[in-house]
Every structure is written in C-alpha cells, then in structure tokens.
Design a protein around this motif. Structure first.
Motif, mmCIF file in Angstrom:
data_model
loop_
_atom_site.group_PDB
_atom_site.id
_atom_site.type_symbol
_atom_site.label_atom_id
_atom_site.label_comp_id
_atom_site.label_asym_id
_atom_site.label_seq_id
_atom_site.Cartn_x
_atom_site.Cartn_y
_atom_site.Cartn_z
ATOM 1 N N PRO A 6 0.940 -1.183 -0.031
ATOM 2 C CA PRO A 6 -0.096 -0.057 -0.073
ATOM 3 C C PRO A 6 0.840 1.329 -0.034
ATOM 4 N N GLU A 9 -0.977 4.551 0.119
ATOM 5 C CA GLU A 9 -1.642 5.052 1.502
ATOM 6 C C GLU A 9 -0.579 5.538 2.244
ATOM 7 N N PHE A 347 -6.252 1.262 9.111
ATOM 8 C CA PHE A 347 -5.907 2.939 8.860
ATOM 9 C C PHE A 347 -5.430 3.425 10.326
ATOM 10 N N HIS A 527 -11.433 8.443 1.783
ATOM 11 C CA HIS A 527 -10.689 8.658 3.240
ATOM 12 C C HIS A 527 -12.021 9.372 4.161
#
Length: 566
Positions: A6, A9, A347, A527
C-alpha cells in the motif's frame, strides 16, 4: 500468498496525516525528500510483493527445524533474507558511518509493515537486528561498534535479544544467568534463555546475541543486571567469524503460528561475551532495543491486519452468492461492515504507529524533550493497539471467508495464528497498558494533555465544515481528558485495574483524530467515507472503555478466588 504493497496509502499518511513534513524539513533528515520516500517505499514494496509474499505459506507448511544442533530454515527463506540484506533493508535508519542509510524511523516503519504483511516469520529476523543495531549505536564501545555494526547493517550477521528465562518470565529482575570476568576484558556467560526469536539460521555467517546476565555480587533485581554481546562464533582479528562459542540451541518451540521463525531455548556454558554499556546498567541499554522492538511489533500487527484484509477482500469479491448488484458477498450488509471495519481499524493503527515514528524522528533531529515524551507516550499504545487490531482483523478475515476460513488451505487461518503472539512478546499488552498509566503519567499527565490539546484543537477547527465528524471527536477527546485526570489523581492499583480499557480508549480517540485529518485532506474521497464509518460506528466505543477505566480496583478484588473457582 498475493499481496499488494500500500505505497500510495503510506504517502497519503506521511503527507497529510502524521506530520512527516516536519521531519523532512529538519537538517538531520533533509535527504528524506518526496522523491526519496517514493523510491524507497516503491522498491521495498516490490520486494515484498515479488519475493517475500510467496514465502508466507512455505514457512507455515515447512517449519524451521533443528537437526543435530543445526537450525534448518524454511524453503526459500535464505533467498528472501538475502533480498532483504542486499537491498539495504536491514538498517534503513542506521548510522551511515557504519553503512546505514540514516533515513527516518517513519520510513523504516512503513517498510517493516510491508515486510510483516508479506511474510511475518521472515521479517522477525531483520526486526531483531534493527533493535540490536540501535542498542549498540547508543551504548556499545567504539571497538564493538566498529566490529559489529557494519556486519549487522549489511546483513552478513544477524542479531537477537535474550531476556526471558524459564523461572523469570516478565519479571526480568529474577534472571539468574551469570557473567564471570575472564580477566582480559571479556566475560564468561552461563545460563539458559527461552523464547529467543531467530536464535540461529543456516544463511548467515554469525548470530550476535544480546544477553542480560548478572555479575558476581550484583545487587538483586533489575539494578544488578548487565548486558553482554555474545556471538555464536567469536570474531577473528580480521573481523571474520571464527571459532564456535560455548553456546547452543537446545530446542525449538512447537508454536501455534510463525512456523517459519525458529524460536529457541538457548544454553550458554561459559560463552565469551563483551560488556555493552556500563556494569549493572543493562536494563537501560536493553530498553533501547526493547522500545525499538515495541514499535516494530505494533507494526507487525498492522502488517498482518493489512495482509488479512487483502486476503479477505479478494475472497469476498470472488465469492458469488445471491442475486445482488455485484453477484458477490460484498453486497451483503454484514460482509460490507466487516470489510469496512478491517479497513478502518488498520488505518487507525497504522496512523498511530507512524505518528510514534515521527515523534522519534523529531526527537532525533531536534533533541527536544517534548518529542521524546511524545514518542514514549505513543510507544505502548502503538504496541498494544497495533497487535490487538492485527488479531481482531485477522479474526474478522476468517469470518469473511465463512466456512472456508476454517480450512487451512485457504490461508486465512495462518494470519490469525501468526499474529496472536504479538500481543504477548516484547511485553504483554497488559504490561503496555500498565506502563502507559504508570511511567507515562508520572509527569502528572503533561505529555498526555499536550496530545489531547492538539487533538481537540484539530477537532475544533474541523467543526465548521465537518460538524458530523468534528463534534464526535471533540466530545470523545473531552472524555479522554477527564479519564486521564482520574488516572493522575488515583492510586496505582486503581490505575492498573483500568489500564487496559484506558489504553484502548486512548487509541480509539487517536484513531478518530487521524481519520478526521484524513477526511479533511480528502473531503470527497474514500478517506472521508472511511472516516465517517470509523467516527460514527467505532469511535463511540470510547464511552464504555473509559467508563470501565474509571471504576477502580475495589470491585475487582472483591471477587475472591473461591468465586473464580471452576
């Protein structure tokens, strides 16, 4: 197993959520430009996708073994380790004077997460070396640094950490391993250590053990402990690995998971060792390695959460069931809830870990004590919450798979088995919570209040444009402040009784804070949608957690052991 690193991210979090720009603006880390960060993370991601991820199942199905005193590692692990070492991934943050890159801990954290997600069993080897490198950089003599650091940084040699003994467990002060002076500046180390991760291998020239031991006439407890560097093979004058030292792997543990990582019982029989740091100051030196490892282990939990999520998502998208829009189980509300929970929790835990790493980097770059106390405050939260979330997300992944999750061939169960120990090693999560309400609140909560003030100010700024997100985070922060005040004003036993829910509640609020920052940076994107899910559905858990934290110890100890009898 397939895995997609990721990288985008990480870039988003570093750029918009955890304040990495402050690190890159310091003279100490001026080389951490966006281009450098992109290049490092992209290359590390490719290695994890192409080389490490295919080893995940091999390590589980073909465990490390002990044959005639020699550790045999899982198929392909030698090539995987060599890819890590040759790529320079062993010591990204290490001192350039000894061959390291000198890059920020935040970048190390991102790379460690990707390695953990792709093959946790193998990632444990460089993690142990990273911690040993940091301990030697801070505490070893110049002679030891010049001999060992280049070898550890290059990956020619690997490092371990030897704390635990059968009779001592988490009570490190009860250890009995002895260190007798040899009269030539070395020491004879004798004793037994257990649960030693990657205590040996068949792909490096040497294994360097950091061993806690007690000198003759040392005082009892932790104040009488010293730290020693004890290599498997004693180095020759030219720095090459020489004769075998008086130590051996007695046995390997048969574990629930992490089958590819050899976890050993070690026996030292007058083995030659060198003092690291000062006599009877071993715990201070070892805590340098342990704190590094606690951040690293928290990140292991996040990495497994990411791996388990990707595995579950791929299964759910391909599992055709029912007459729905996508003709897959992703259109069922409960499956969508599980996937969103996995994503949102990962997250939050990732953000906390990166924020902890940024605080470490800022303390390194500026020497400012506020950053040191911020890093110290976030370390137990990172370790405990990161590993708890790894366990919980892996369990949800099993549920997404339904009955197939219970079938080993799908690989879903391996994530759950591998990650479970992370809540236990490097200090159980209960010990982390006690550390949080104990040592980390000894300043009367000043460091905690500074962080709470920042979260609340950010939530206040968000209220105008995002009241549905800013208001709940502000309110949760106020409850956290009140509970922190309660912790500061009450006695040790009462604090300890509520320490686990307090840490979890603190992490819940931090997660809301970072999700809110992400939503403000990406107001119309994924997000923001993920933030609404977390803040509206998961953040409210803080109410019960922090109420639990304030209950004290009386009702807990009113329950007698007869009440608990089976």
């Amino acid at each position: 197993m397939s895995y997609r690193a990721p990288v985008s991210e990480f870039r988003f979090l570093l750029d918009h959520v955890v304040g990495f720009q402050n690190v890159a603006e310091t003279s100490r880390f001026a080389e951490a430009t966006p281009e450098t960060v992109d290049a490092v993370l992209t290359e590390a991601g490719k290695m994890c996708e192409d080389i490490l991820a295919p080893l995940q199942r091999a390590g589980d199905l073909h465990p490390a073994g002990l044959e005639n005193g020699v550790v045999r590692t899982s198929p392909g692990f030698d090539a995987g380790y060599r890819a890590i070492a040759d790529g320079g991934w062993m010591a990204i943050a290490a001192d350039p004077d000894y061959g390291g890159m000198g890059l920020p801990m935040a970048m190390v954290t991102a790379v460690n997460e990707m390695m953990s997600a792709s093959c946790l069993s193998l990632q444990l080897a460089p993690l142990m070396s990273q911690g040993q490198i940091e301990a030697l950089e801070h505490h070893a003599s110049q002679t030891l640094k010049q001999l060992y650091l280049p070898k550890l940084i290059s990956g020619e040699w690997v490092g371990t950490m030897n704390l635990t003994e059968p009779q001592a467990g988490s009570d490190v002060g009860a250890l009995t391993t002895k260190a007798e002076p040899n009269g030539d500046g070395t020491y004879a180390i004798s004793g037994q250590k257990i649960y030693i991760s990657w205590a040996d291998n068949d792909f490096t020239d040497n294994v360097c053990h950091l061993v806690l031991a007690r000198l003759p006439d040392a005082v009892p407890g932790t104040k009488g402990i010293s730290l020693f560097l004890v290599p498997k093979r004693i180095p020759n004058p030219d720095g090459s690995a020489g004769v075998t030292n008086s130590l051996k792997v007695v046995s390997l543990e048969h574990k629930m998971g992490l089958h590819g990582s050899p976890t050993a019982v070690m026996h030292y029989d007058g083995a030659t060792g060198w003092l690291v740091g000062e006599e009877n100051d071993g715990m201070r030196a070892m805590f340098t390695m342990m704190n590094n490892a606690r951040l690293g282990v928290g990140v292991q939990g996040v990495g497994v959460a990411e791996g388990a999520y990707q595995h579950a998502l791929a299964y759910a998208e391909g599992r055709k069931q029912g007459r729905t829009e996508n003709n897959s189980i992703t259109d069922h509300a409960d499956v969508r809830r599980m996937l969103a929970t996995m994503r949102a929790e990962t997250f939050a835990a990732r953000s906390i870990a990166l924020a902890c790493a940024v605080a470490i980097d800022m303390e390194t770059a500026t020497g400012h004590s506020d950053w040191a106390t911020r890093a110290a405050l976030l370390t137990p939260i990172t370790k405990a919450f990161g590993t708890d979330i790894g366990i919980e997300v892996a369990q949800i992944g099993l549920q997404v798979h339904g009955g197939m999750g219970f079938v080993e061939e799908t690989g879903a169960a391996q994530y759950s088995r591998d990650v479970r120990v992370t809540a236990i090693y490097e200090g159980t999560n209960g010990i982390q919570s006690m550390d949080l309400v104990g040592r980390k609140l000894m300043d009367r909560g000043e460091a905690a209040y500074r962080l709470i003030d920042e979260i609340q100010a950010d939530a206040e700024a968000a209220r105008t444009l995002h009241p549905d997100l800013g208001d709940p985070v502000w309110d949760a922060c106020e409850t956290l402040r009140e509970t922190t005040e309660w912790m500061v004003e009450n006695g040790t036993q009462d604090r300890f009784a509520g320490s686990v829910p307090y840490l979890r509640g603190f992490a819940r609020v931090l997660g809301g804070h970072f999700h809110l920052k992400a939503a403000r940076a990406d107001p119309n994107g994924r997000h923001a949608r993920l933030a609404r899910f977390y803040i509206h559905r998961l953040l409210p858990e803080h109410i019960g957690l922090l109420a639990h934290a304030r209950q004290g110890a009386d009702d807990l100890f009113a329950i007698t052991m007869d009440d608990l009898a089976a």
